[in-house]
Structures are given as structure tokens and as C-alpha cells.
Design a protein around this motif. Structure first.
Motif, PDB file in Angstrom:
ATOM      1  N   ARG A  77      -0.001  -2.350  -6.990  1.00  0.00           N
ATOM      2  CA  ARG A  77      -0.895  -1.350  -7.316  1.00  0.00           C
ATOM      3  C   ARG A  77      -0.239  -0.012  -6.741  1.00  0.00           C
ATOM      4  NH1 ARG A  77      -5.617  -2.783  -5.985  1.00  0.00           N
ATOM      5  NH2 ARG A  77      -6.142  -3.716  -8.032  1.00  0.00           N
ATOM      6  N   THR A  78      -0.133   0.882  -7.543  1.00  0.00           N
ATOM      7  CA  THR A  78       0.731   2.101  -6.781  1.00  0.00           C
ATOM      8  C   THR A  78      -0.528   3.286  -6.776  1.00  0.00           C
ATOM      9  OG1 THR A  78       1.263   2.921  -9.106  1.00  0.00           O
ATOM     10  CG2 THR A  78       2.768   1.554  -7.828  1.00  0.00           C
ATOM     11  N   ALA A  79      -0.263   4.149  -5.552  1.00  0.00           N
ATOM     12  CA  ALA A  79      -0.862   5.262  -5.687  1.00  0.00           C
ATOM     13  C   ALA A  79      -0.411   6.292  -4.733  1.00  0.00           C
ATOM     14  CB  ALA A  79      -2.357   4.949  -4.852  1.00  0.00           C
ATOM     15  N   ARG A  80      -0.665   7.661  -5.112  1.00  0.00           N
ATOM     16  CA  ARG A  80       0.469   8.630  -4.433  1.00  0.00           C
ATOM     17  C   ARG A  80       0.184   8.749  -2.935  1.00  0.00           C
ATOM     18  NH1 ARG A  80      -0.401  14.032  -7.900  1.00  0.00           N
ATOM     19  NH2 ARG A  80       0.788  13.187 -10.042  1.00  0.00           N
ATOM     20  N   ARG A  81      -1.022   8.252  -2.462  1.00  0.00           N
ATOM     21  CA  ARG A  81      -1.295   8.625  -0.974  1.00  0.00           C
ATOM     22  C   ARG A  81      -0.818   7.256  -0.152  1.00  0.00           C
ATOM     23  NH1 ARG A  81      -5.898   6.331  -3.430  1.00  0.00           N
ATOM     24  NH2 ARG A  81      -6.885   4.496  -2.677  1.00  0.00           N
ATOM     25  N   TYR A  82      -0.596   6.040  -0.940  1.00  0.00           N
ATOM     26  CA  TYR A  82       0.270   4.995   0.130  1.00  0.00           C
ATOM     27  C   TYR A  82       1.394   4.459  -0.575  1.00  0.00           C
ATOM     28  CZ  TYR A  82      -2.886   2.328  -2.826  1.00  0.00           C
ATOM     29  OH  TYR A  82      -3.554   1.439  -4.019  1.00  0.00           O
ATOM     30  N   GLY A  83       1.888   4.652  -1.685  1.00  0.00           N
ATOM     31  CA  GLY A  83       2.901   4.240  -2.428  1.00  0.00           C
ATOM     32  C   GLY A  83       2.428   2.927  -3.349  1.00  0.00           C
ATOM     33  N   SER A  84       3.532   1.747  -3.216  1.00  0.00           N
ATOM     34  CA  SER A  84       3.110   0.673  -3.922  1.00  0.00           C
ATOM     35  C   SER A  84       2.511  -0.527  -2.780  1.00  0.00           C
ATOM     36  CB  SER A  84       4.394   0.221  -4.480  1.00  0.00           C
ATOM     37  OG  SER A  84       4.753   1.000  -5.352  1.00  0.00           O
ATOM     38  N   ARG A  85       1.277  -0.848  -3.024  1.00  0.00           N
ATOM     39  CA  ARG A  85       0.803  -2.130  -2.316  1.00  0.00           C
ATOM     40  C   ARG A  85       0.760  -3.342  -2.819  1.00  0.00           C
ATOM     41  NH1 ARG A  85      -4.370   0.239   0.524  1.00  0.00           N
ATOM     42  NH2 ARG A  85      -2.721   1.045   1.953  1.00  0.00           N
ATOM     43  N   VAL A  86       0.959  -4.423  -2.174  1.00  0.00           N
ATOM     44  CA  VAL A  86       0.578  -5.611  -2.967  1.00  0.00           C
ATOM     45  C   VAL A  86      -0.836  -5.965  -3.015  1.00  0.00           C
ATOM     46  CG1 VAL A  86       1.120  -8.270  -2.443  1.00  0.00           C
ATOM     47  CG2 VAL A  86       2.688  -6.677  -1.775  1.00  0.00           C
ATOM     48  N   CYS A  87      -1.125  -6.390  -4.306  1.00  0.00           N
ATOM     49  CA  CYS A  87      -2.626  -6.740  -4.496  1.00  0.00           C
ATOM     50  C   CYS A  87      -3.181  -7.985  -3.924  1.00  0.00           C
ATOM     51  CB  CYS A  87      -2.908  -6.590  -6.039  1.00  0.00           C
ATOM     52  SG  CYS A  87      -2.704  -5.199  -6.710  1.00  0.00           S
ATOM     53  N   GLN A  88      -4.446  -7.983  -3.992  1.00  0.00           N
ATOM     54  CA  GLN A  88      -4.903  -9.293  -3.450  1.00  0.00           C
ATOM     55  C   GLN A  88      -4.889 -10.427  -4.315  1.00  0.00           C
ATOM     56  OE1 GLN A  88      -6.235  -9.921  -0.212  1.00  0.00           O
ATOM     57  NE2 GLN A  88      -5.770  -7.646   0.117  1.00  0.00           N
ATOM     58  N   PHE A  89      -4.737 -11.654  -3.862  1.00  0.00           N
ATOM     59  CA  PHE A  89      -4.469 -13.014  -4.837  1.00  0.00           C
ATOM     60  C   PHE A  89      -5.190 -12.625  -6.124  1.00  0.00           C
ATOM     61  CE2 PHE A  89      -4.908 -17.186  -5.686  1.00  0.00           C
ATOM     62  CZ  PHE A  89      -3.728 -17.550  -6.347  1.00  0.00           C
ATOM     63  N   SER A  90      -6.561 -12.572  -5.873  1.00  0.00           N
ATOM     64  CA  SER A  90      -7.591 -12.579  -6.882  1.00  0.00           C
ATOM     65  C   SER A  90      -7.311 -11.423  -7.989  1.00  0.00           C
ATOM     66  CB  SER A  90      -8.947 -12.111  -6.323  1.00  0.00           C
ATOM     67  OG  SER A  90      -9.062 -11.076  -5.708  1.00  0.00           O
TER      68      SER A  90
END
Length: 249
Positions: A77-90
Motif C-alpha cells: 500500500r502506498t501513501a505520501r506520508r510513508y511511501g510504500s508499505r508491506v500490507c498485513q497478510f490478511s
């Protein structure tokens, strides 16, 4: 004529992935495998663009396109405030064949993927077999029987998977349900995972092959109730493997 040359059951390339081509595909593959391996932990941010450009040897544009693909699969998931983050497995799209295909026995969630994929197969494959017994064409019935008979480990893993895929995918097609037929790519990914994850707990080959033949014979005879029951019996072996893998034995 039921016999089929074993080359008849080779896997067509088009079912292996739905990814784009070229550098974007290669980058998605690398990042996807790193994520499922836990190289980039759940909830953590991916390295910055410039770091990925350096480590993967591709352009920023390729990185951005690859991240978009991974977002569509629920891995990132991407967002301006933190960049690209790995989502939870669910949040991962576990019906996506690529997401399943990226898992290997070393991946932390492989046991759960295998177990839940087996549960999913219990839901739709027995009914697909029953429908195939009613709706299959003569050629489809012959293909299902031939595929079951061609499950020989001495032909190699790829030949085994090819015959197994032909067996299950033809049943889905023969069900007459367009929705069930769309599970073919998922079935391929699950079978590849099954052969890898279940390697140490695979049931005795003769029994596994005979169970496939039992399902095939029921479909060939147009016996829907028997086809449903035989498919459930066959999947019980997969459930036993899943239970052992989950228990770590």
C-alpha cells in the motif's frame, strides 16, 4: 480413444502468470518473492526508490509500475506520508495465482497458504466433479481419464504437474460453469505449491494415482454422486498433508 501422449499434458505458458512483460514483470517477480519470503517484513516500508533502483538495476519508472502491480495484489500500500508499505497478510489477494506461486517451502506463510488452499478446494472441486459427470463432452471425459492414468513420478515433476493440471482444469471446464472454469490459473498455482510444500508428506504415489483414476472413472460413467464422493476422498489426502505441514511434522 482414451490414451494421450504425455506431451499432451505439458503446461501452456499463458497460464503461468498474469504479470506484464519485460523489466516490470521481472521487478514484480523479485519484489513479490522478497515480500512473501519476509525479506521485507509485514507492516514495514519498502526501501526508497533510489535504493531499489540501485539494487535491482532498473529505472524509477519500472519500480513505480512494479509497485502498482503489487498494490493491485494487496501486497503493498502506498501513501505520501510513508511511501510504500508491506500490507498485513490478511490484506493479500490469496486468490491471485502469482501470490500463491511466489510461496516456496521456505516462506513463513506457506503452511497456512497450503492449508487454506486445500480448504478452498474442498468447497468447489467435489461439486465441479459432480457437474462434470453430468455436463462433460466425450473428449473431456477421455482427457480426464487419460490425465489420471498419466500421473507417474518417473516422468518428472513437470510432467506430473502437467497431467495433474490437465485433470483438474478439464474437470473445471467440463463442469459447464464459466465461474468454475476461471479457477484454472488458481489450480495451477495451488498444484505447484502442493508439490513443493507437500514434498515431505506426499501420499504413496500408487494410492494418489488410483484416487485420481477413481474420480475420472466416475466422471466417465456420468455418475455425479460418485464423482463428488471420490473427489472428496482424493482431497482428504491433501488435507492430511496440510495437517502435518501445519503441525510442523
Amino acid at each position: 480413444m482414451i490414451e494421450r501422449d504425455r506431451h499432451f499434458f505439458e503446461l501452456p505458458d499463458k497460464i503461468l502468470t498474469s504479470l506484464p512483460t519485460g523489466a516490470v514483470k521481472d521487478t514484480v517477480e523479485q519484489l513479490g518473492r522478497r515480500i512473501v519470503l519476509g525479506y521485507y517484513p509485514l507492516g514495514n516500508t519498502l526501501p526508497k526508490e533510489e535504493e531499489l533502483v540501485g539494487s535491482l538495476g532498473v529505472s524509477r519508472t519500472v519500480i513505480r509500475e512494479a509497485v502498482k502491480v503489487l498494490c493491485g495484489k494487496g501486497l503493498v500500500r502506498t501513501a505520501r506520508r510513508y511511501g510504500s508499505r508491506v500490507c498485513q497478510f490478511s490484506d493479500w489477494n490469496l486468490l491471485d495465482p502469482d501470490v500463491i506461486r511466489w510461496h516456496t517451502p521456505e516462506c513463513p506463510m506457506t503452511a497456512r497458504i497450503y492449508a487454506e488452499a486445500t480448504q478452498l478446494r474442498f468447497i468447489f472441486e467435489p461439486e465441479a466433479a459432480a457437474l462434470a459427470a453430468i455436463n462433460a463432452s466425450q473428449r473431456q471425459r477421455e482427457t480426464i481419464v487419460a490425465a489420471a492414468r498419466n500421473l507417474h513420478s518417473n516422468d518428472g515433476a513437470n510432467a506430473m504437474i502437467g497431467a495433474d493440471y490437465a485433470f483438474h482444469s478439464t474437470i473445471l471446464q467440463a463442469s459447464g460453469s464459466l465461474m468454475l472454469a476461471h479457477f484454472q490459473n488458481l489450480i495451477h498455482a495451488v498444484l505447484v505449491l502442493s508439490y513443493a510444500a507437500g514434498r515431505n508428506g506426499v501420499p504413496e504415489e500408487t494410492l494418489s494415482r488410483q484416487n485420481h483414476i477413481n474420480v475420472a472413472n466416475a466422471i466417465y460413467a456420468a455418475n455425479a454422486e460418485q464423482a463428488r464422493a471420490k473427489m472428496r476422498n482424493m482431497l482428504m489426502l491433501n488435507q492430511a498433508i496440510a495437517d502435518r505441514i501445519t503441525a510442523g511434522t
